[in-house]
Design a protein around this motif. Structure first.
Motif, PDB file in Angstrom:
ATOM      1  N   LEU A  95       9.055 -32.315  34.832  1.00 31.93           N
ATOM      2  CA  LEU A  95       8.922 -33.745  34.194  1.00 31.93           C
ATOM      3  C   LEU A  95       7.584 -33.947  33.286  1.00 31.93           C
ATOM      4  O   LEU A  95       6.476 -33.713  33.976  1.00 31.93           O
ATOM      5  N   ILE A  96       7.789 -33.836  32.259  1.00 32.42           N
ATOM      6  CA  ILE A  96       6.408 -34.051  31.288  1.00 32.42           C
ATOM      7  C   ILE A  96       5.897 -35.278  31.660  1.00 32.42           C
ATOM      8  O   ILE A  96       6.466 -36.279  31.496  1.00 32.42           O
ATOM      9  N   ALA A  97       4.640 -35.546  31.931  1.00 30.78           N
ATOM     10  CA  ALA A  97       3.772 -36.727  31.862  1.00 30.78           C
ATOM     11  C   ALA A  97       3.676 -37.135  30.317  1.00 30.78           C
ATOM     12  O   ALA A  97       2.829 -36.374  29.588  1.00 30.78           O
ATOM     13  N   ASN A  98       4.251 -38.291  30.123  1.00 33.68           N
ATOM     14  CA  ASN A  98       4.349 -38.521  28.755  1.00 33.68           C
ATOM     15  C   ASN A  98       3.009 -39.425  28.524  1.00 33.68           C
ATOM     16  O   ASN A  98       2.538 -39.798  27.290  1.00 33.68           O
ATOM     17  N   ARG A 244      11.519 -35.598  29.285  1.00 30.72           N
ATOM     18  CA  ARG A 244      10.559 -36.310  28.913  1.00 30.72           C
ATOM     19  C   ARG A 244      10.786 -37.591  28.385  1.00 30.72           C
ATOM     20  O   ARG A 244      11.826 -37.713  27.539  1.00 30.72           O
ATOM     21  N   ALA A 245      10.156 -38.766  28.919  1.00 30.97           N
ATOM     22  CA  ALA A 245      10.424 -40.073  28.414  1.00 30.97           C
ATOM     23  C   ALA A 245      11.906 -40.377  28.254  1.00 30.97           C
ATOM     24  O   ALA A 245      12.369 -40.938  27.500  1.00 30.97           O
ATOM     25  N   GLY A 246      12.414 -40.019  29.545  1.00 33.42           N
ATOM     26  CA  GLY A 246      13.821 -40.682  29.569  1.00 33.42           C
ATOM     27  C   GLY A 246      15.032 -39.536  29.049  1.00 33.42           C
ATOM     28  O   GLY A 246      16.178 -39.711  29.241  1.00 33.42           O
ATOM     29  N   THR A 247      14.415 -38.755  28.114  1.00 34.52           N
ATOM     30  CA  THR A 247      15.354 -37.564  27.736  1.00 34.52           C
ATOM     31  C   THR A 247      15.472 -36.406  28.654  1.00 34.52           C
ATOM     32  O   THR A 247      14.146 -35.885  28.902  1.00 34.52           O
ATOM     33  N   TYR A 248      16.483 -35.731  28.658  1.00 34.58           N
ATOM     34  CA  TYR A 248      16.717 -34.647  29.711  1.00 34.58           C
ATOM     35  C   TYR A 248      17.211 -33.451  28.876  1.00 34.58           C
ATOM     36  O   TYR A 248      18.167 -33.741  27.746  1.00 34.58           O
ATOM     37  N   LEU A 249      16.897 -32.120  29.173  1.00 32.64           N
ATOM     38  CA  LEU A 249      17.369 -31.297  28.565  1.00 32.64           C
ATOM     39  C   LEU A 249      18.024 -30.172  29.505  1.00 32.64           C
ATOM     40  O   LEU A 249      17.288 -29.747  30.339  1.00 32.64           O
ATOM     41  N   VAL A 250      19.353 -29.751  29.502  1.00 33.69           N
ATOM     42  CA  VAL A 250      19.733 -29.078  30.391  1.00 33.69           C
ATOM     43  C   VAL A 250      20.497 -27.559  30.092  1.00 33.69           C
ATOM     44  O   VAL A 250      21.508 -27.803  29.093  1.00 33.69           O
ATOM     45  N   GLY A 251      20.107 -26.618  30.400  1.00 36.52           N
ATOM     46  CA  GLY A 251      20.661 -25.371  29.925  1.00 36.52           C
ATOM     47  C   GLY A 251      21.509 -24.741  30.979  1.00 36.52           C
ATOM     48  O   GLY A 251      21.218 -24.090  31.706  1.00 36.52           O
ATOM     49  N   ARG A 252      22.873 -25.086  30.688  1.00 40.70           N
ATOM     50  CA  ARG A 252      23.931 -24.797  31.756  1.00 40.70           C
ATOM     51  C   ARG A 252      24.208 -23.359  31.447  1.00 40.70           C
ATOM     52  O   ARG A 252      24.493 -23.150  30.057  1.00 40.70           O
ATOM     53  N   ALA A 253      24.781 -22.509  32.406  1.00 40.01           N
ATOM     54  CA  ALA A 253      25.092 -21.339  32.113  1.00 40.01           C
ATOM     55  C   ALA A 253      26.432 -21.352  31.233  1.00 40.01           C
ATOM     56  O   ALA A 253      27.218 -21.838  31.351  1.00 40.01           O
ATOM     57  N   GLY A 254      26.030 -20.317  30.078  1.00 34.08           N
ATOM     58  CA  GLY A 254      27.521 -20.268  29.022  1.00 34.08           C
ATOM     59  C   GLY A 254      27.651 -21.553  28.147  1.00 34.08           C
ATOM     60  O   GLY A 254      28.652 -21.399  27.647  1.00 34.08           O
ATOM     61  N   LEU A 255      26.880 -22.545  28.502  1.00 34.99           N
ATOM     62  CA  LEU A 255      26.964 -23.549  27.595  1.00 34.99           C
ATOM     63  C   LEU A 255      25.971 -23.725  26.458  1.00 34.99           C
ATOM     64  O   LEU A 255      24.674 -23.409  26.983  1.00 34.99           O
ATOM     65  N   PRO A 256      26.046 -24.359  25.459  1.00 29.35           N
ATOM     66  CA  PRO A 256      24.708 -24.300  24.521  1.00 29.35           C
ATOM     67  C   PRO A 256      23.722 -25.784  25.204  1.00 29.35           C
ATOM     68  O   PRO A 256      24.267 -26.483  25.966  1.00 29.35           O
ATOM     69  N   LEU A 257      22.621 -25.668  25.031  1.00 38.33           N
ATOM     70  CA  LEU A 257      21.666 -26.626  25.409  1.00 38.33           C
ATOM     71  C   LEU A 257      22.193 -28.086  25.481  1.00 38.33           C
ATOM     72  O   LEU A 257      22.512 -28.621  24.306  1.00 38.33           O
ATOM     73  N   GLN A 275      22.944 -41.857  14.816  1.00 42.17           N
ATOM     74  CA  GLN A 275      21.621 -42.303  14.927  1.00 42.17           C
ATOM     75  C   GLN A 275      21.134 -41.872  16.567  1.00 42.17           C
ATOM     76  O   GLN A 275      20.167 -41.287  16.444  1.00 42.17           O
ATOM     77  N   SER A 276      22.157 -42.154  17.551  1.00 41.89           N
ATOM     78  CA  SER A 276      21.780 -41.843  18.927  1.00 41.89           C
ATOM     79  C   SER A 276      21.514 -40.219  18.961  1.00 41.89           C
ATOM     80  O   SER A 276      20.904 -39.622  19.557  1.00 41.89           O
ATOM     81  N   ALA A 277      22.482 -39.615  18.222  1.00 45.15           N
ATOM     82  CA  ALA A 277      22.377 -38.071  18.043  1.00 45.15           C
ATOM     83  C   ALA A 277      21.256 -37.642  17.570  1.00 45.15           C
ATOM     84  O   ALA A 277      20.270 -36.967  18.158  1.00 45.15           O
ATOM     85  N   ARG A 278      20.754 -38.151  16.520  1.00 43.81           N
ATOM     86  CA  ARG A 278      19.381 -37.911  15.771  1.00 43.81           C
ATOM     87  C   ARG A 278      18.177 -38.226  16.909  1.00 43.81           C
ATOM     88  O   ARG A 278      17.469 -37.500  16.761  1.00 43.81           O
ATOM     89  N   GLN A 279      18.359 -39.362  17.448  1.00 41.22           N
ATOM     90  CA  GLN A 279      17.242 -39.781  18.402  1.00 41.22           C
ATOM     91  C   GLN A 279      17.111 -38.812  19.373  1.00 41.22           C
ATOM     92  O   GLN A 279      15.909 -38.248  19.952  1.00 41.22           O
ATOM     93  N   LEU A 280      18.174 -38.527  20.063  1.00 40.73           N
ATOM     94  CA  LEU A 280      18.216 -37.566  21.165  1.00 40.73           C
ATOM     95  C   LEU A 280      17.774 -36.339  20.620  1.00 40.73           C
ATOM     96  O   LEU A 280      16.702 -35.416  21.433  1.00 40.73           O
ATOM     97  N   PHE A 281      17.948 -35.730  19.561  1.00 41.49           N
ATOM     98  CA  PHE A 281      17.386 -34.534  19.067  1.00 41.49           C
ATOM     99  C   PHE A 281      15.885 -34.424  18.729  1.00 41.49           C
ATOM    100  O   PHE A 281      15.359 -33.504  19.234  1.00 41.49           O
TER     101      PHE A 281
END
Ligand code: GLY
Length: 364
Positions: A95-98, A244-257, A275-281
């Motif tokens: 959890l990155i301290a923001n 970080r700041a409510g966004t999470y990144l999950v690298g599951r086995a065999g799937l893209p991040l 726009q949601s996709a861009r903000q998540l990115f």
């Protein structure tokens, strides 16, 4: 010996079916044509109670921590039983301290819970997770958090259920419940009639509108939409779940991040907002730029089952043979084994001692 009909064949419904058949019940699951339930496929597969419940007074936190503690054995048993790897990973969450306030909170948490958490300064954080952004000044490492590949989990549970003799009826039609003398007398779908001893509603965000159920027996479950994206791989794969700041990144086995997620009260509107996709990115790049490739490769949404008080609805409903297992909100995957155990005890042993009273569907 109970004859049980489960409405919903997502991770919740299948886990319950597996637990019930292990105890000798005869189980049928009514599910949509596409296996796994839409929320189960859309999920990120996170097993992250500390990250999800950072308020230590949250009434769900203890349940969530106990659920996570059960996952190691649950995953091992399911994999052994089915010969299907489910990508269970307990490598921890970062959890990155923001900001300074978050930093202070994280440091205090790590001091109070040295078995669970460790504060990492900037150098330590990047050593642990080389993909982190250069401006990261510190992060909380939650050592027992993890994730599972929810797609493989659905596969394994489906296999376990098939091996155990669970009948799964897939349909695009809506099952219709018929009530007589304060109990569900029958359920009709596709010209088939079921007359089960018990009906379990494990239909996720759809659990609040069961066709044929009288209004006073329905419970107020609403969909809470979450959009997610997946991205091409960057130069450094993630070693942990990263927030970080409510966004999470999950690298599951065999799937893209996978990167998530929006939280929207939008009914069952499944349109995707670029726009949601861009903000998540962009948010993900602020967390761990080296893990992110140049493009978004997938964009989808799911519907979490929300309740007015944010607690699950697990246990007996207002009809004699009606049980609910829903309202998991953001934690359907994490809670699935625990809920399956609770429901199996309730049905097979008439034992609700371990079922938190606060979760009762009768509270509505
Ligand atoms: N469990 C994360 C989410 O629902 O977005």
């Amino acid at each position: 010996m109970s004859d049980v009909l489960i409405l919903g064949g997502g991770i919740a419904g299948l886990s319950i079916a597996r637990a019930l058949t292990a105890g000798g019940a005869s189980v049928t699951v009514l599910d949509r044509a596409a296996p796994g339930g839409p929320a189960s496929r859309a999920a990120a597969g996170m097993l992250a109670p500390h990250a999800e419940f950072d308020d230590e007074d949250d009434p769900l936190r203890a349940f969530a921590l106990a659920a996570r503690a059960g996952w190691h054995d649950y995953a091992g048993a399911l994999e052994t039983e089915t010969g299907t790897a489910i990508g269970y990973n307990a490598s921890g969450a970062i959890l990155i301290a923001n900001d300074q306030a978050e930093r202070a909170r994280h440091i205090a948490f790590a001091r109070r819970h040295p078995q669970e958490a460790q504060w990492l300064n900037a150098g330590e954080a990047r050593h642990r997770e080389p993909a982190l952004a250069p401006d990261v000044e510190g992060a909380l490492l939650l050592v027992h958090e993890g994730h599972v590949n929810n797609h493989l989990l659905v596969e394994a549970l489906t296999r376990a259920c098939a091996n155990a003799g669970v009948r799964i009826h897939r349909t695009n039609a809506t099952p219709i419940v018929q009530v007589e003398a304060a109990r569900i007398a029958r359920v009709d779908c596709d010209g088939i009639v079921w007359r089960p001893d018990v009906v379990i509603v494990a239909a996720g965000a759809w659990s609040g509108s069961i066709e044929g159920l009288p209004a006073d027996a329905q419970i107020p479950v609403r969909p809470v939409k979450g959009e997610m994206i997946a991205v091409a791989a960057g130069t450094r794969p993630l070693r942990h779940l990263v927030w970080r700041a409510g966004t999470y990144l999950v690298g599951r086995a065999g799937l893209p991040l996978a990167i998530g997620a929006t939280v929207e009260d939008a009914g069952f509107d499944d349109r995707l907002n670029p726009q949601s996709a861009r903000q998540l990115f962009e948010a993900a790049k602020r967390a761990a730029p080296a893990a992110i490739g140049p493009e978004i490769v997938d964009h989808w949404c799911g519907f979490r089952p929300g309740t007015p008080d944010g607690l699950p609805a697990i246990g007996r409903g207002k009809l004699d043979n009606l049980i609910f297992a829903t309202g998991q909100y953001r934690n359907g995957v994490l809670f699935a084994p625990s809920i399956a155990g609770l429901i199996a005890r309730l049905i097979l042993s008439d034992d609700d001692a371990a079922l938190p009273a606060a979760f009762s569907p009768l509270r509505f």
